[in-house]
Design an enzyme around this catalytic site. Structure first.
Site, mmCIF file in Angstrom:
data_model
loop_
_atom_site.group_PDB
_atom_site.id
_atom_site.type_symbol
_atom_site.label_atom_id
_atom_site.label_comp_id
_atom_site.label_asym_id
_atom_site.label_seq_id
_atom_site.Cartn_x
_atom_site.Cartn_y
_atom_site.Cartn_z
ATOM 1 N N ASP A 135 -7.934 41.685 101.084
ATOM 2 C CA ASP A 135 -6.560 41.599 100.581
ATOM 3 C C ASP A 135 -6.311 42.865 99.783
ATOM 4 O O ASP A 135 -7.220 43.678 99.592
ATOM 5 C CB ASP A 135 -6.358 40.350 99.720
ATOM 6 C CG ASP A 135 -4.945 39.789 99.850
ATOM 7 O OD1 ASP A 135 -3.987 40.539 99.576
ATOM 8 O OD2 ASP A 135 -4.796 38.619 100.242
ATOM 9 N N ASP A 169 0.506 36.427 106.871
ATOM 10 C CA ASP A 169 1.534 35.922 105.969
ATOM 11 C C ASP A 169 2.160 37.037 105.131
ATOM 12 O O ASP A 169 1.566 38.083 104.915
ATOM 13 C CB ASP A 169 0.943 34.856 105.046
ATOM 14 C CG ASP A 169 -0.144 35.428 104.132
ATOM 15 O OD1 ASP A 169 -1.007 36.153 104.653
ATOM 16 O OD2 ASP A 169 -0.132 35.155 102.926
ATOM 17 N N GLU A 170 3.337 36.759 104.638
ATOM 18 C CA GLU A 170 4.031 37.550 103.612
ATOM 19 C C GLU A 170 4.105 39.051 103.935
ATOM 20 O O GLU A 170 4.018 39.888 103.045
ATOM 21 C CB GLU A 170 3.356 37.340 102.248
ATOM 22 C CG GLU A 170 3.420 35.884 101.779
ATOM 23 C CD GLU A 170 2.741 35.663 100.451
ATOM 24 O OE1 GLU A 170 3.220 34.817 99.679
ATOM 25 O OE2 GLU A 170 1.726 36.339 100.164
ATOM 26 N N HIS A 184 -0.697 42.396 103.476
ATOM 27 C CA HIS A 184 -1.766 42.245 102.481
ATOM 28 C C HIS A 184 -2.891 43.254 102.727
ATOM 29 O O HIS A 184 -4.066 42.928 102.570
ATOM 30 C CB HIS A 184 -2.335 40.820 102.504
ATOM 31 C CG HIS A 184 -1.451 39.812 101.830
ATOM 32 N ND1 HIS A 184 -1.347 39.700 100.475
ATOM 33 C CD2 HIS A 184 -0.609 38.878 102.360
ATOM 34 C CE1 HIS A 184 -0.490 38.725 100.175
ATOM 35 N NE2 HIS A 184 -0.023 38.220 101.299
ATOM 36 N N ARG A 244 -9.324 38.967 95.198
ATOM 37 C CA ARG A 244 -8.706 39.145 93.883
ATOM 38 C C ARG A 244 -9.763 39.270 92.790
ATOM 39 O O ARG A 244 -9.611 40.046 91.863
ATOM 40 C CB ARG A 244 -7.771 37.966 93.582
ATOM 41 C CG ARG A 244 -6.355 38.096 94.130
ATOM 42 C CD ARG A 244 -6.283 38.424 95.606
ATOM 43 N NE ARG A 244 -4.928 38.425 96.135
ATOM 44 C CZ ARG A 244 -4.471 37.499 96.959
ATOM 45 N NH1 ARG A 244 -5.243 36.486 97.346
ATOM 46 N NH2 ARG A 244 -3.236 37.578 97.413
ATOM 47 N N TRP A 271 -7.269 30.410 95.478
ATOM 48 C CA TRP A 271 -6.877 31.802 95.307
ATOM 49 C C TRP A 271 -7.247 32.232 93.894
ATOM 50 O O TRP A 271 -7.047 31.484 92.944
ATOM 51 C CB TRP A 271 -5.380 31.976 95.563
ATOM 52 C CG TRP A 271 -4.965 31.550 96.933
ATOM 53 C CD1 TRP A 271 -4.338 30.401 97.288
ATOM 54 C CD2 TRP A 271 -5.171 32.273 98.154
ATOM 55 N NE1 TRP A 271 -4.129 30.354 98.643
ATOM 56 C CE2 TRP A 271 -4.639 31.494 99.199
ATOM 57 C CE3 TRP A 271 -5.754 33.504 98.462
ATOM 58 C CZ2 TRP A 271 -4.668 31.910 100.524
ATOM 59 C CZ3 TRP A 271 -5.781 33.918 99.786
ATOM 60 C CH2 TRP A 271 -5.242 33.133 100.796
ATOM 61 N N THR A 272 -7.747 33.446 93.749
ATOM 62 C CA THR A 272 -8.421 33.790 92.488
ATOM 63 C C THR A 272 -7.703 34.831 91.633
ATOM 64 O O THR A 272 -8.331 35.490 90.807
ATOM 65 C CB THR A 272 -9.857 34.262 92.777
ATOM 66 O OG1 THR A 272 -9.820 35.430 93.609
ATOM 67 C CG2 THR A 272 -10.680 33.179 93.425
ATOM 68 N N GLU A 273 -6.387 34.981 91.783
ATOM 69 C CA GLU A 273 -5.680 35.916 90.905
ATOM 70 C C GLU A 273 -5.999 35.644 89.433
ATOM 71 O O GLU A 273 -6.190 36.567 88.643
ATOM 72 C CB GLU A 273 -4.164 35.818 91.121
ATOM 73 C CG GLU A 273 -3.666 36.457 92.403
ATOM 74 C CD GLU A 273 -3.576 35.458 93.539
ATOM 75 O OE1 GLU A 273 -2.808 35.686 94.477
ATOM 76 O OE2 GLU A 273 -4.292 34.430 93.486
ATOM 77 N N TYR A 294 -3.383 23.479 96.853
ATOM 78 C CA TYR A 294 -3.645 24.794 96.269
ATOM 79 C C TYR A 294 -4.327 24.594 94.915
ATOM 80 O O TYR A 294 -3.675 24.281 93.917
ATOM 81 C CB TYR A 294 -2.340 25.593 96.123
ATOM 82 C CG TYR A 294 -2.099 26.511 97.301
ATOM 83 C CD1 TYR A 294 -2.242 26.037 98.605
ATOM 84 C CD2 TYR A 294 -1.749 27.839 97.133
ATOM 85 C CE1 TYR A 294 -2.034 26.874 99.687
ATOM 86 C CE2 TYR A 294 -1.536 28.685 98.215
ATOM 87 C CZ TYR A 294 -1.688 28.192 99.494
ATOM 88 O OH TYR A 294 -1.499 29.015 100.572
ATOM 89 N N PHE A 295 -5.640 24.786 94.913
ATOM 90 C CA PHE A 295 -6.429 24.477 93.727
ATOM 91 C C PHE A 295 -6.406 25.601 92.689
ATOM 92 O O PHE A 295 -7.172 25.572 91.734
ATOM 93 C CB PHE A 295 -7.874 24.167 94.125
ATOM 94 C CG PHE A 295 -8.051 22.827 94.809
ATOM 95 C CD1 PHE A 295 -6.976 22.006 95.056
ATOM 96 C CD2 PHE A 295 -9.305 22.412 95.209
ATOM 97 C CE1 PHE A 295 -7.130 20.774 95.698
ATOM 98 C CE2 PHE A 295 -9.482 21.189 95.837
ATOM 99 C CZ PHE A 295 -8.389 20.371 96.088
ATOM 100 N N ASP A 296 -5.520 26.588 92.882
ATOM 101 C CA ASP A 296 -5.344 27.617 91.852
ATOM 102 C C ASP A 296 -4.282 27.211 90.838
ATOM 103 O O ASP A 296 -4.043 27.926 89.865
ATOM 104 C CB ASP A 296 -4.981 28.968 92.472
ATOM 105 C CG ASP A 296 -3.779 28.891 93.398
ATOM 106 O OD1 ASP A 296 -3.401 27.790 93.824
ATOM 107 O OD2 ASP A 296 -3.206 29.954 93.715
#
Length: 751
Positions: free
Chosen positions: A194, A326-327, A271, A165, A468-470, A418-420
């Site tokens: 991704d 996933d997803e 993804h 991301r 996660w870096t969005e 989840y550290f985001d």
């Protein structure tokens, strides 16, 4: 004789400070299994210190140079312990008589110097980092005499970083590894691919780094909202980057020296928008920018993925290879002739089984190369081969199911790891993806759920936090989001559950803030912002309000009459009890200055408490306290996951039954807005009343005036106030949902 209480106070204050100072000298994180302090201290600065290392540890002895200011003397590699090794630092292989855990270590500091013992290099590395930490905690090299015997609780102690991301500079990755080693993590999960960008050089497929690694906007959010296009490297708008195979090998070796295994993640089958934009023939449609999932009925998809993995395996010696899983959106497979033909041929009854088939093909390939597959918990859908390991991220249930089925599991549930997500009041923090995860909640996590059978608990290998870096565009922001929460996780996965205590950890954490400063980490500073917790007693109709902040010794002043707190306001020490409606305000002070926003607490002891609520449209996904939620006298907090916010996808429509006619003057309801995860204020809020429950008349409507594009967390009280009271038995409250996201409501307040 008159007793001098002031002198007694001074004495105990001094004693307390001295005790805290002593404890700070050994405030290791994670907490060792056993630590005993003796009288005396060792000064490593007087002269160059000789090092004796057994052959097993010759490759890790150089880590001693991370002791700040340490001057290493002559180094000798030895085969056995000799009498002349009476001084200096000695790295010895443990014997059975030492009674050290196979994965643990012992550390002795006394007048002769330092003796570290371990059975394996991994244990020795952790012992060395305990020594390095002690040197930072003790003014660099004045080390107290002590004995430590230690071992890890879990074999897997992981941290993750998404570089798709937002691409992170290579030097920062080394710093990240340094910090993980310092706190005894042993796995780094490197999320390399991704839809937002492919980040690893693959020689066989050059377009992955010539185009799929570069996008039109540097910000993920801007790219996501504006066409999601990729551009050629070197074009004016190209933003992104990739790591060469040489850089990846360098990082693997660097991490291995510090006892850390790097697990690469190559996403499949979903993804993968960036891959299919440059190799559209691998999609079901054959066209770029039409889907993010590989065509699983196309043999070329498997050839591509195996070719990529062949180069990945040559770079990463990790026993585990992460394939995501996933997803994945399955609609394209359902409409694809190739996918449907494969399903018919293999006897697959659903698209879930088709995905399972594809994952099993990759699992067989990895097993043929002597490796193990890891995937997110969706890989359980449709069945999973025996050798695969599951990362449970959608809560704990996937991990519970996998462990009970005999699969190895790494726990990484979003609610804890989840550290985001926000780590403090979202209204005071940079934009994040949502959620609320303060450090205390991270520390509270136990990776072994009670629902796992006793004979299956061995399948819980450990836990991992994901970054996660969005919404994390820079490495400085990665540090801000990961630390100090990573320190809490380090103790969760290292220290025995029964030996962990939040007050003890919180005390030791204070000694690590200076260390993080020395290491130039842009960590999240503990907030002065005041938060509150309200407990309501429905029997006595009494509220008890507790205030706190993240400061170790907070100075909070408050009022109960709605006035602004000042230095002369009451100093908070014990919870405040009130049996009536009131507005409390509180703030933090330092010296005589107010250093935080004012926290406002509205206490409502109102008419609707305990009344029956009839749901015309029921809650969905977020039941909170179910039918008791909206009239239990308790308001929601900062997160919709706190068990007091009730979630609705359809229009909000409920009826409150007072059982008899009551005088009604106002009807209010709080809603939350956080656009990132799709939480919005209602469009209109309408109140109606009735005496018979059949015929209702409207008494007021409030239209939302708040912006829907502002990404910050907001709360708003929608209220209908009447110029004069009316009588009614039933109140109907409606709120429209024009954004088709979530409406979150907490408490119907009626006066």
């Amino acid at each position: 004789m008159k007793f001098n209480y002031y002198l007694l106070f001074v004495f105990f204050s001094y004693f307390s400070l001295c005790a805290n100072a002593q404890e700070a000298r050994t405030a290791l994180i994670p907490r060792p299994a056993s630590l005993q302090v003796q009288q005396g201290e060792l000064d490593l600065t007087k002269e160059r210190t000789p090092i004796y290392q057994m052959e097993e540890f010759s490759q890790v002895a150089s880590l001693l140079l991370e002791i700040p200011g340490f001057q290493a003397g002559p180094t000798e590699t030895i085969k056995k312990i000799k009498k002349n090794q009476q001084q200096g630092i000695r790295l010895y292989k443990a014997s059975d008589a030492d009674k050290i855990d196979p994965n643990g270590y012992s550390l002795l500091i006394d007048e002769s110097g330092i003796i570290l013992k371990a059975h394996k290099p991994e244990g020795m590395i952790n012992g060395i980092y305990s020594l390095v930490q002690l040197s930072y905690l003790n003014g660099l090299n004045q080390l107290p005499y002590l004995t430590i015997v230690d071992k890890p609780r879990f074999a897997y102690r992981g941290m993750h970083l998404d570089v798709s991301r937002h691409f992170m500079p290579f030097p920062f990755l080394k710093k990240y590894i340094d910090l993980l080693a310092f706190y005894k993590f042993n796995y780094f999960h490197w999320h390399l691919t991704d839809g937002a960008g492919w980040r690893l050089e693959i020689n066989r497929y050059p377009e992955l780094t010539q185009k799929a690694a570069w996008r039109t906007h540097s910000s993920w959010k801007d790219w996501w909202n504006n066409g999601r296009q990729y551009v050629d490297q070197g074009s004016p708008n190209a933003s992104g980057g990739f790591y060469t195979q040489a850089e990846a090998r360098e990082l693997v070796a660097y991490a291995a020296q510090k006892g850390i295994t790097i697990i690469p993640e190559i996403e499949m089958p979903g993804h993968s928008e960036e891959v299919l934009a440059v190799y559209p023939e691998l999609s079901c449609t054959g066209k770029p920018y039409t889907q993010g999932e590989f065509c699983l009925g196309n043999p070329e998809s498997y050839t591509f993925l195996k070719n990529v993995l062949e180069e990945v395996l040559a770079i990463f010696p990790s026993p585990y290879i992460h394939i995501g899983g996933d997803e994945a959106e399955k609609k394209h497979w359902k409409n694809c002739a190739k996918c449907q033909e494969l399903m018919k041929k293999e006897g697959l009854k659903s698209e879930e089984e088709l995905q399972s088939y594809a994952i099993q093909q990759m699992d067989k390939y990895l097993q043929s190369k002597g490796r193990k597959l890891i995937g997110w918990d969706e890989i359980l859908q449709g069945g999973l081969s025996a050798g695969a390991t599951v990362m449970s991220w959608r809560g704990e249930q996937g991990g519970i199911d996998a462990a009970n089925a005999g699969h190895d599991v790494i726990m990484t549930p979003g609610g804890y790891l989840y550290f985001d997500g926000y780590q403090s009041d979202p209204r005071t923090q940079p934009e994040s993806i949502g959620g609320y995860l303060p450090i205390e909640k991270v520390y509270s996590y136990n990776p072994v759920p009670a629902a796992i059978a006793n004979d299956k608990k061995k399948h819980i290998l450990g836990a991992q936090a994901n970054v996660w870096t969005e919404y994390i565009p820079t490495y400085q922001q990665v540090e801000y989001m990961a630390f100090p929460r990573a320190l809490a996780l380090s103790e969760v996965v290292w220290t025995a559950q029964e030996a962990r205590s939040w007050p003890d950890f919180h005390t030791r954490l204070q000694a690590h803030y200076p260390i993080l400063q020395q290491l130039q980490v842009n960590y999240y500073r503990p907030s002065y912002t005041v938060s509150h917790q309200v407990k309501f007693d429905s029997v006595s109709m009494k509220n008890t309000v507790a205030f706190h902040s993240e400061q170790f010794y907070p100075q909070i002043r408050y009022t109960v009459d709605g006035s602004e707190p000042s230095i002369s306001s009451s100093l908070y020490s014990l919870p405040v009890e009130l049996s009536k409606s009131a507005v409390l305000k509180a703030a933090s002070f330092l010296n005589e200055a107010k250093v935080s926003p004012t926290e406002v607490v509205e206490l409502d002891v109102h008419k609707a408490i305990g009344k029956t609520v009839i749901y015309k449209n029921k809650w969905e996904g977020y039941p909170a306290q179910e039918a008791r939620t909206l009239t239990n006298g308790i308001k929601g907090g900062l997160t919709y996951n706190d068990g007091q916010w009730q979630g609705f996808i359809r229009n909000f429509d409920v009826i409150v039954d007072f059982e008899r006619r009551e005088e009604i003057q106002s009807v209010a309801l709080n809603f939350m807005q956080l656009p990132g995860p799709g939480v919005y204020f209602p469009g209109e809020y309408t109140v109606l009343i009735s005496d018979n429950g059949k015929n209702y008349r409207e008494i007021g409507t409030v239209k939302n005036q708040e912006s829907r594009t502002d990404p910050t967390l907001k709360f708003h009280k929608f209220e209908v106030k009447l110029p004069k009271p009316v009588m009614a038995r039933y109140i109907q409250i409606k709120a429209t949902n024009p954004m088709k996201g979530y409406l979150f409501a907490d408490e119907i307040v009626v006066y």
